[in-house]
Each structure stands twice: as structure tokens, then as C-alpha cells.
Motif scaffolding. Structure first.
Motif, PDB file in Angstrom:
ATOM      1  N   LYS A 129       2.964  25.516  33.489  1.00 55.18           N
ATOM      2  CA  LYS A 129       2.908  24.426  34.468  1.00 55.18           C
ATOM      3  C   LYS A 129       3.050  23.053  33.806  1.00 55.18           C
ATOM      4  O   LYS A 129       3.778  22.197  34.278  1.00 55.18           O
ATOM      5  CB  LYS A 129       1.585  24.518  35.232  1.00 55.18           C
ATOM      6  N   TYR A 130       2.332  22.853  32.699  1.00 58.25           N
ATOM      7  CA  TYR A 130       2.340  21.525  32.076  1.00 58.25           C
ATOM      8  C   TYR A 130       3.279  21.438  30.878  1.00 58.25           C
ATOM      9  O   TYR A 130       3.310  20.434  30.187  1.00 58.25           O
ATOM     10  CB  TYR A 130       0.912  21.138  31.655  1.00 58.25           C
ATOM     11  N   LYS A 131       3.965  22.521  30.584  1.00 54.29           N
ATOM     12  CA  LYS A 131       4.870  22.572  29.435  1.00 54.29           C
ATOM     13  C   LYS A 131       4.165  22.178  28.145  1.00 54.29           C
ATOM     14  O   LYS A 131       4.601  21.268  27.405  1.00 54.29           O
ATOM     15  CB  LYS A 131       6.096  21.688  29.673  1.00 54.29           C
ATOM     16  N   ALA A 132       3.062  22.851  27.885  1.00 55.45           N
ATOM     17  CA  ALA A 132       2.298  22.583  26.662  1.00 55.45           C
ATOM     18  C   ALA A 132       3.177  22.825  25.446  1.00 55.45           C
ATOM     19  O   ALA A 132       3.959  23.782  25.417  1.00 55.45           O
ATOM     20  CB  ALA A 132       1.076  23.488  26.609  1.00 55.45           C
ATOM     21  N   THR A 133       3.055  21.957  24.448  1.00 61.56           N
ATOM     22  CA  THR A 133       3.835  22.135  23.217  1.00 61.56           C
ATOM     23  C   THR A 133       2.965  22.606  22.057  1.00 61.56           C
ATOM     24  O   THR A 133       3.446  23.217  21.114  1.00 61.56           O
ATOM     25  CB  THR A 133       4.543  20.829  22.808  1.00 61.56           C
ATOM     26  N   ILE A 134       1.666  22.270  22.122  1.00 63.42           N
ATOM     27  CA  ILE A 134       0.755  22.671  21.047  1.00 63.42           C
ATOM     28  C   ILE A 134      -0.475  23.301  21.683  1.00 63.42           C
ATOM     29  O   ILE A 134      -1.066  22.726  22.603  1.00 63.42           O
ATOM     30  CB  ILE A 134       0.349  21.455  20.192  1.00 63.42           C
ATOM     31  N   LEU A 135      -0.823  24.482  21.218  1.00 65.40           N
ATOM     32  CA  LEU A 135      -2.002  25.178  21.752  1.00 65.40           C
ATOM     33  C   LEU A 135      -2.968  25.432  20.603  1.00 65.40           C
ATOM     34  O   LEU A 135      -2.569  25.927  19.550  1.00 65.40           O
ATOM     35  CB  LEU A 135      -1.572  26.502  22.388  1.00 65.40           C
ATOM     36  N   TYR A 136      -4.229  25.102  20.828  1.00 64.72           N
ATOM     37  CA  TYR A 136      -5.250  25.222  19.776  1.00 64.72           C
ATOM     38  C   TYR A 136      -6.395  26.048  20.349  1.00 64.72           C
ATOM     39  O   TYR A 136      -7.052  25.615  21.306  1.00 64.72           O
ATOM     40  CB  TYR A 136      -5.717  23.809  19.424  1.00 64.72           C
ATOM     41  N   ALA A 137      -6.631  27.241  19.818  1.00 65.77           N
ATOM     42  CA  ALA A 137      -7.603  28.152  20.419  1.00 65.77           C
ATOM     43  C   ALA A 137      -8.362  28.931  19.353  1.00 65.77           C
ATOM     44  O   ALA A 137      -8.045  28.868  18.169  1.00 65.77           O
ATOM     45  CB  ALA A 137      -6.872  29.119  21.351  1.00 65.77           C
ATOM     46  N   ALA A 138      -9.370  29.671  19.784  1.00 64.75           N
ATOM     47  CA  ALA A 138     -10.198  30.450  18.852  1.00 64.75           C
ATOM     48  C   ALA A 138      -9.686  31.887  18.764  1.00 64.75           C
ATOM     49  O   ALA A 138      -9.188  32.437  19.748  1.00 64.75           O
ATOM     50  CB  ALA A 138     -11.646  30.446  19.332  1.00 64.75           C
ATOM     51  N   PRO A 139      -9.837  32.504  17.588  1.00 62.45           N
ATOM     52  CA  PRO A 139      -9.397  33.893  17.417  1.00 62.45           C
ATOM     53  C   PRO A 139      -9.993  34.851  18.439  1.00 62.45           C
ATOM     54  O   PRO A 139      -9.326  35.801  18.858  1.00 62.45           O
ATOM     55  CB  PRO A 139      -9.879  34.243  16.007  1.00 62.45           C
ATOM     56  N   THR A 140     -11.230  34.598  18.872  1.00 65.06           N
ATOM     57  CA  THR A 140     -11.841  35.472  19.883  1.00 65.06           C
ATOM     58  C   THR A 140     -10.963  35.547  21.123  1.00 65.06           C
ATOM     59  O   THR A 140     -10.770  36.616  21.697  1.00 65.06           O
ATOM     60  CB  THR A 140     -13.192  34.892  20.345  1.00 65.06           C
ATOM     61  N   ALA A 141     -10.459  34.394  21.543  1.00 62.43           N
ATOM     62  CA  ALA A 141      -9.609  34.370  22.729  1.00 62.43           C
ATOM     63  C   ALA A 141      -8.339  35.167  22.458  1.00 62.43           C
ATOM     64  O   ALA A 141      -7.926  35.978  23.287  1.00 62.43           O
ATOM     65  CB  ALA A 141      -9.283  32.926  23.097  1.00 62.43           C
ATOM     66  N   ILE A 142      -7.760  34.974  21.290  1.00 61.78           N
ATOM     67  CA  ILE A 142      -6.516  35.694  20.963  1.00 61.78           C
ATOM     68  C   ILE A 142      -6.759  37.207  21.005  1.00 61.78           C
ATOM     69  O   ILE A 142      -5.968  37.956  21.569  1.00 61.78           O
ATOM     70  CB  ILE A 142      -5.998  35.320  19.543  1.00 61.78           C
ATOM     71  N   ARG A 143      -7.890  37.632  20.411  1.00 54.44           N
ATOM     72  CA  ARG A 143      -8.164  39.072  20.395  1.00 54.44           C
ATOM     73  C   ARG A 143      -8.396  39.605  21.808  1.00 54.44           C
ATOM     74  O   ARG A 143      -8.035  40.739  22.124  1.00 54.44           O
ATOM     75  CB  ARG A 143      -9.369  39.361  19.490  1.00 54.44           C
ATOM     76  N   THR A 144      -8.994  38.776  22.662  1.00 55.70           N
ATOM     77  CA  THR A 144      -9.198  39.198  24.050  1.00 55.70           C
ATOM     78  C   THR A 144      -7.846  39.374  24.745  1.00 55.70           C
ATOM     79  O   THR A 144      -7.615  40.370  25.438  1.00 55.70           O
ATOM     80  CB  THR A 144     -10.059  38.148  24.789  1.00 55.70           C
ATOM     81  N   PHE A 145      -6.939  38.413  24.520  1.00 50.87           N
ATOM     82  CA  PHE A 145      -5.607  38.529  25.145  1.00 50.87           C
ATOM     83  C   PHE A 145      -4.860  39.755  24.621  1.00 50.87           C
ATOM     84  O   PHE A 145      -4.126  40.403  25.357  1.00 50.87           O
ATOM     85  CB  PHE A 145      -4.780  37.267  24.888  1.00 50.87           C
ATOM     86  N   MET A 146      -5.073  40.061  23.350  1.00 50.12           N
ATOM     87  CA  MET A 146      -4.432  41.259  22.786  1.00 50.12           C
ATOM     88  C   MET A 146      -4.895  42.489  23.540  1.00 50.12           C
ATOM     89  O   MET A 146      -4.113  43.387  23.847  1.00 50.12           O
ATOM     90  CB  MET A 146      -4.824  41.427  21.308  1.00 50.12           C
ATOM     91  N   LYS A 147      -6.195  42.513  23.822  1.00 46.42           N
ATOM     92  CA  LYS A 147      -6.774  43.661  24.534  1.00 46.42           C
ATOM     93  C   LYS A 147      -6.208  43.763  25.952  1.00 46.42           C
ATOM     94  O   LYS A 147      -5.962  44.852  26.444  1.00 46.42           O
ATOM     95  CB  LYS A 147      -8.300  43.477  24.607  1.00 46.42           C
ATOM     96  N   TRP A 148      -6.022  42.626  26.586  1.00 41.88           N
ATOM     97  CA  TRP A 148      -5.509  42.637  27.965  1.00 41.88           C
ATOM     98  C   TRP A 148      -4.045  43.070  28.020  1.00 41.88           C
ATOM     99  O   TRP A 148      -3.565  43.519  29.051  1.00 41.88           O
ATOM    100  CB  TRP A 148      -5.658  41.251  28.603  1.00 41.88           C
TER     101      TRP A 148
END
Ligand code: WTA
Length: 645
Positions: A347-366
């Protein structure tokens, strides 16, 4: 030890186009190493608008109490707002706010300046002056950032308390900082429900023994709340009617900017103190060098809550001082569906995303079919923060989210360090999955053995910081002795970070987790002692020990071992009650994943609990060397009770 050479884990070269356009190139390291003080002075003069130039770059005559950019005068909020408007960028979007229920609000820099000015005028009317403290207990809504900036504008320090903390946690922070005003909201939206905040403030202030004179309340959810006559005021009454003009004053470089409480090795949280000029300099430098910010074209999204340091430096101060457009999202990643983050990126055309590994691992699971449904092609750089990112999660992030074209910057830093310390510069080097690689230019880190010798062996050692840095904490609020003791007593004139680390054959740094009693759950710092104190405060509990056990998703999970008092039964209900109790006492993030009721705890002859052995049990490993236990049969009893529970 795992093989982590470039050959083994692979390295990922940044795209040629990225390198060509990068803000900072590899030669920066040498320039910074040649004279780190001149380097920081140069960065500060380039990136910060000083109202009065500084003289001495660093005063380190009374270590560990540093003063940076001595005698300089600035206003941090002016740097985040006015200067962009003056430069003709007032119409640029500062904040794209996305509420969890789907409402959205946009603030340009000029609009944000007006809101902050109104709030600064309101706080002035409420008696807030430079040098005062204001507690902020708000969800992820624009008013949180507006409040922080209004404090900065007045030279008053804010103490943001994470909205997930309990009223007791809020209370102790209000008392320690002697806050004059509390800014809160009726509640916020989480997982489609309106959760409440204001009752926790009422409870925190119910004893009538704090220095709080006014509570300013933002209406977010519209739920019914009590307003205390003479003390509570609605934001929409007070702020909305205030003047949008505010002439700011300029304050000393070392004027306190904020206090942020973080868990230490004892039960009492530490009030980490940050000041103005040095903090802003290093935060801005990291925006330029690590995030390669291009204010005119980037759309930055740091997903952290403003209640943590990541939100302070990379939601409020960094992006706004850099003058970039950013995204602020109120809610959880799976509301109303598991593609919410990717929908927002699109929606906002994000160019840089800054997140925690926990979130990444959760998305991997999904599953990757969820992000694949969205157009993520606007992304050009990804960041990771808060805990070590395992190479597998790194590669998934790189491939699925970054479309194999976005460099990943794994940034190591702490509440205490204020800004990035160790991270690859994306335009200057290839990145390596799982490693934060090397310290940023102008920062000097080392890995030493127990005696302080460098280099530590191949097994690794302790991470230390050799030289003062601009955004370093200036102390622990009202506790200079604890500041010296915690960070500066282990090795002389060297900052002890509390992290284990090792360097691989390429010289790149890998983190091995904390070496003290601090746990890291989903990238949030929690103290084992604090949770133990909460458990033993419950009438059922005689003794408690808490460990952070490895957890696939959250990095670590809180696992408690308790001995209950006579008459209390070892049942699932008892364990559930104790878990709830901690959640209520400290906050939901501290709620143990498991509580095991045991008959003994493993203790040395001198009575010290050997948490290491409990960790083995919690991680279902064979129990390690227990020869120093007073009674070595204890571990069998514990394992038996855990097997039964
Ligand atoms: C850990 C969060 C490995 C570390 C910014 C540190 C990390 C603690 C990383 C600080 C990373 C943070 N790799 N570990 N990239 N980033 N940590 O104060 O143990 O909430 O000491 O600051 O998080 O947590 P804090």
C-alpha cells in the motif's frame, strides 16, 4: 563450533546499482579509524543542525561519564521538524499511520510540526519546563511520537513506558523518574479488540504518592474510562485548542533527551539516560550509513513498538531527523489476516523494512505463499534487530521478502548504545547470513576472553566496546554507582556489553547470546531475577528460578521452576495461575511459557541456584556437569517432576 566462513554460509553481494548509489562506501572505515573524534565531529556538523557550534568533541576527563560535542546547542525536535519545513520539504509525508482496524492518517512534516507545537504549548501550560520528566504510556499511534517530540522541543526528558507493561511497572518508573505529567490513551486496538490503558495509569497513581500533577488522555478507542477531576484532561480538549506556533529554545548538547528503563541482572529495571547532541548524531549517521537513507524517495518502516529503544531511535528520532517518509502501524501482524504487513508494504510502497528475527521466523511458519500474494517490489533494503538472526531465517527473508535483490543489515546494538554499533554497510560489502559482521565506522568493538585478553579464542568470548561513542548512555538515572558497576567494572575503561560473541576466520562477528541473567524473548529484554521476584511474591510460591530456554520462534522463552508452599497442590491449575500472575504483575510479554512445579532447586554449596542445569532440563538436553551441586540427586527429582507436568 559451526563453520561460518564466507565459503560455508555464503555471502551475498549487493546489486551493482545499490553500490553505485550508496551513501557510504568502504573507504569510510579508514577515514574513521584514522581519527575517530574528527570523524564524529565531521558527521555531526554535516547531519545535525547546531544552533551554536560545539568546541571539544569529547570530554572523557571523568570516565565513564562522557560529554560529547561540548558546549554545542541544538533542539532535537527542531532537527526532526522545523529544518525540513524551512528547507521546503514541509509537504513531504512524515508519517503514514495505519491503525489496526484499518483507519489511516497521514501527517506531512508541516502538519507534524503544528501538532508538536500545539502539544509543546499544552505541556508548557501544564507547567512542564526544561529538565522535567514526562511519562508516556501510549500505544503505537501518532500522538506517541508527537508527545516525545513535544518533550524534546521543551528540553524535558520523556520516559516512555511500553503499553504492554503493568500498572506496577508503570508506577515504579513514574516514581523513579519523578514524572510531572503522564500522557496516555483510553486504550488501543490489538487483535481487533479494544484493550485498555487508562485504568493502569489510575492504578499506578492510586496511592497518591507520586509527583504526577496531570494525566493527558488521548481518545483512541472511545471506550468508557474514569477521568479524575483536577488531574485528568482529554488531549482533544487541551491540545486541539492550543496554538500551532511554538518558538523553540536551544539546549546544551548534553541536555537529557530521554530515560528508557531496561532489564538488568537484578530485579530493579535500570533507567538508561540518553542526551541530545551525541545521540542524534549517531542515530542520523546510522540512518545514512546503515539504512542508506534517501529522504526524497525512501519509505521507511521500522516495525518496533515505540516503547522499546528501537522505536525511539528508528521510529521517532532517526526517520524524522533524516526527513524521510515512514510507516507506523498500530497492531499485530496477523490482524485481520496473516498478510497484513505485506499489504502495508504494498500500500505505501515501503522501500526499507526493519524487523525482528522473531517476526521473520513467524512468517516462515505461516508460509511463503502469504507474502507472495503481495507486490513487495518497492523494497530495496531489509534490516534485522533485537536478537541473533539464524542463517536460515536470514536466507528466507532475503529470498521471499527481499526478492534476492535487497541487502540485509543485521544490526547489533542495545538500549545503552542508543544507535547501531555493529552492522554491515550495505553498499560497502557483501553480507553474510547470521553475522552482524563488523562495527560501523567510528566505533571500536572487540571480543576478549574472561581476563580481557584480545583476541579471544575461536570459541569466542565477551563483547566489549573500546572507545566512547556519541550515542552512548550517559548513566543510569540517579544511580551512578550502578552505572560504573554494571558496565565499566569488569574491564578497565572498557564498556562491557553483556553479550557473548566470536569472530570467524574472516574477522566477522557472530553473537552467542547474553552472558548474564538477561533473557531475550522475541527481541525483548527480560530479567530472570525480575520474573523470579514476581513468582515468589505469589502466596503459593516458596522459591523460584527462571531460565530463558531456546525457542524456535521467539528465540528464547521464559520457563519457571517453582517450589510451592505446603498445602498447595502440584496441578496444571496451579501452574496456570502462576503464569497468569507474572503476566499481570509485569506484563504479558513476561508471562512464562511454562511453569514447572518441583520439589527442589539445584543449588551450589554456597546456595547459588545453578540456572544452567535448569536450562538443560527446559531445553530437553542431557543435564550438564552437576558436580558442584550441594546435593547431586536433586536433578533427578527435577527431571522426574518435569516429565510428569
Ligand atoms: C541483543 C535492542 C544479536 C543483544 C536494540 C543485546 C542482538 C540486546 C542484536 C539489547 C543482533 C540486539 N544480534 N543480538 N542484531 N540486536 N541483540 O536493549 O543481546 O532491547 O545486548 O536493544 O539484544 O537489547 P535492547
Amino acid at each position: 563450533m559451526t563453520d561460518s566462513t564466507a565459503e560455508h554460509v555464503g555471502v551475498y553481494a549487493p546489486p551493482a546499482e545499490f553500490v553505485a548509489g550508496a551513501n557510504v562506501k568502504a573507504d569510510e572505515y579508514e577515514r574513521a579509524d584514522a581519527d575517530y573524534l574528527s570523524f564524529w565531529a565531521e558527521q555531526s556538523r554535516e547531519l545535525v543542525d547546531w544552533n551554536e557550534d560545539f568546541g571539544e568533541v569529547l570530554d572523557w576527563s571523568n570516565p565513564p561519564f562522557a560529554q560529547w560535542f561540548v558546549g554545542g546547542k541544538l533542539n532535537v525536535a527542531y532537527n526532526c521538524l522545523d529544518r525540513h519545513v524551512i528547507a521546503g520539504n514541509g509537504d513531504r509525508v512524515a508519517i503514514n499511520f495505519e491503525g489496526e482496524p484499518g483507519d489511516s492518517r497521514t501527517f506531512t512534516y508541516a502538519q507534524l510540526l503544528a501538532e508538536v507545537s500545539k502539544t509543546a504549548n499544552t505541556l508548557t501550560d501544564l507547567g512542564v519546563r526544561a529538565g522535567d520528566r514526562v511519562a508516556i504510556y501510549l500505544p503505537m499511534i501518532p500522538e506517541t511520537m508527537i508527545s516525545m517530540l513535544a518533550c524534546a522541543r521543551l528540553g524535558a526528558a520523556h520516559s516512555v513506558v511500553f503499553g504492554g507493561f503493568s500498572s506496577d511497572a508503570l508506577r515504579s518508573r513514574i516514581i523513579d523518574a519523578e514524572a510531572r505529567v503522564v500522557i496516555t490513551a483510553d486504550g488501543s486496538y490489538r487483535r481487533t479488540k479494544a484493550t485498555s490503558l487508562k485504568p493502569a495509569v489510575d492504578a499506578a497513581l492510586s496511592h497518591g504518592d507520586t509527583s504526577v500533577e496531570t494525566v493527558l488522555v488521548v481518545r483512541r478507542t472511545g471506550q468508557d474510562i474514569d477521568m479524575v477531576d483536577g488531574r485528568d484532561q482529554w488531549w482533544h480538549d487541551a491540545v486541539e485548542t492550543a496554538s500551532p506556533e511554538h518558538e523553540c529554545e536551544f539546549f546544551d548538547s548534553e541536555n537529557p533527551l530521554f530515560i528508557l528503563y531496561t532489564s538488568g541482572t537484578t530485579g530493579k529495571p535500570k533507567g538508561i539516560l540518553h542526551t541530545s547532541g551525541g545521540y542524534l548524531t549517531q542515530v542520523l549517521y546510522s540512518m545514512k550509513a546503515v539504512f542508506d537513507i534517501k529522504p526524497e524517495s525512501d519509505v521507511f518502516w521500522c516495525t518496533a513498538d515505540v516503547g522499546w529503544v528501537t522505536g525511539h531511535s528508528y521510529v521517532t528520532y532517526g526517520p524524522l531527523a533524516a526527513g524521510v517518509s515512514q510507516i507506523v502501524y498500530e497492531g499485530t501482524p496477523d490482524t485481520p489476516h496473516q498478510g497484513r504487513w505485506w499489504e502495508i508494504v504494498e500500500k505505501y510502497k515501503a522501500t526499507i523494512l526493519y524487523a525482528a528475527p522473531t517476526a521473520i521466523r513467524t512468517f516462515m511458519k505461516w508460509g511463503e505463499e502469504i507474502p507472495e500474494k503481495y507486490d513487495l517490489s518497492s523494497l530495496r533494503l531489509l534490516g534485522s534487530v533485537g536478537e541473533p538472526i539464524n542463517p536460515e531465517a536470514w536466507r528466507w527473508y532475503h529470498r521471499v521478502i527481499g526478492g534476492e535483490r535487497c541487502p540485509i543489515v543485521d544490526t547489533w546494538w542495545q538500549t545503552e548504545t542508543g544507535a547501531h554499533m555493529i552492522a554491515p554497510l550495505p553498499g560497502a560489502m557483501s553480507t553474510k547470513p547470521g553475522s552482524s559482521q563488523r562495527s560501523i565506522p567510528g566505533i571500536s568493538v572487540d571480543v576478549v576472553d574472561d581476563e580481557g585478553n584480545s583476541p579471544a579464542g575461536p570459541e569466542g568470548g565477551l563483547l566489549v566496546i573500546r572507545q566512547p561513542w556519541p550515542s552512548m548512555l550517559r548513566g543510569i538515572w540517579k544511580d551512578p554507582e550502578r552505572f560504573k558497576e554494571t558496565y565499566w567494572s569488569r574491564f578497565e575503561d572498557t564498556y562491557f556489553a553483556g553479550d557473548g560473541a566470536r569472530r570467524d576466520e574472516d574477522g566477522d562477528i557472530w553473537f552467542l547470546g547474553r552472558v548474564d541473567d538477561v533473557m531475550n524473548v522475541s527481541g525483548h529484554r527480560l530479567s530472570t531475577t525480575e520474573i523470579e521476584s514476581s513468582l515468589v511474591a505469589h502466596p503459593y510460591v516458596a522459591e523460584a528460578a527462571v531460565v530463558g530456554a531456546a525457542d524456535e520462534t521467539s528465540g528464547q522463552a521464559v520457563v519457571g521452576f517453582v517450589i510451592v508452599v505446603d498445602g498447595v497442590e502440584n496441578t496444571a491449575e496451579t501452574a496456570a495461575e502462576l503464569r497468569q500472575h507474572v503476566g499481570k504483575d509485569i506484563g504479558p510479554i513476561a508471562k512464562p511459557k511454562q511453569v514447572h512445579i518441583v520439589s527442589e532447586l539445584p543449588k551450589t554449596r554456597s546456595g547459588k541456584i545453578m540456572r544452567r542445569l535448569l536450562k538443560d532440563v527446559a531445553e530437553h538436553r542431557e543435564v550438564g556437569d552437576s558436580s558442584t551441586l550441594a546435593d547431586s540427586s536433586v536433578m533427578d527429582l527435577i527431571e522426574e517432576s518435569v516429565a510428569k507436568s
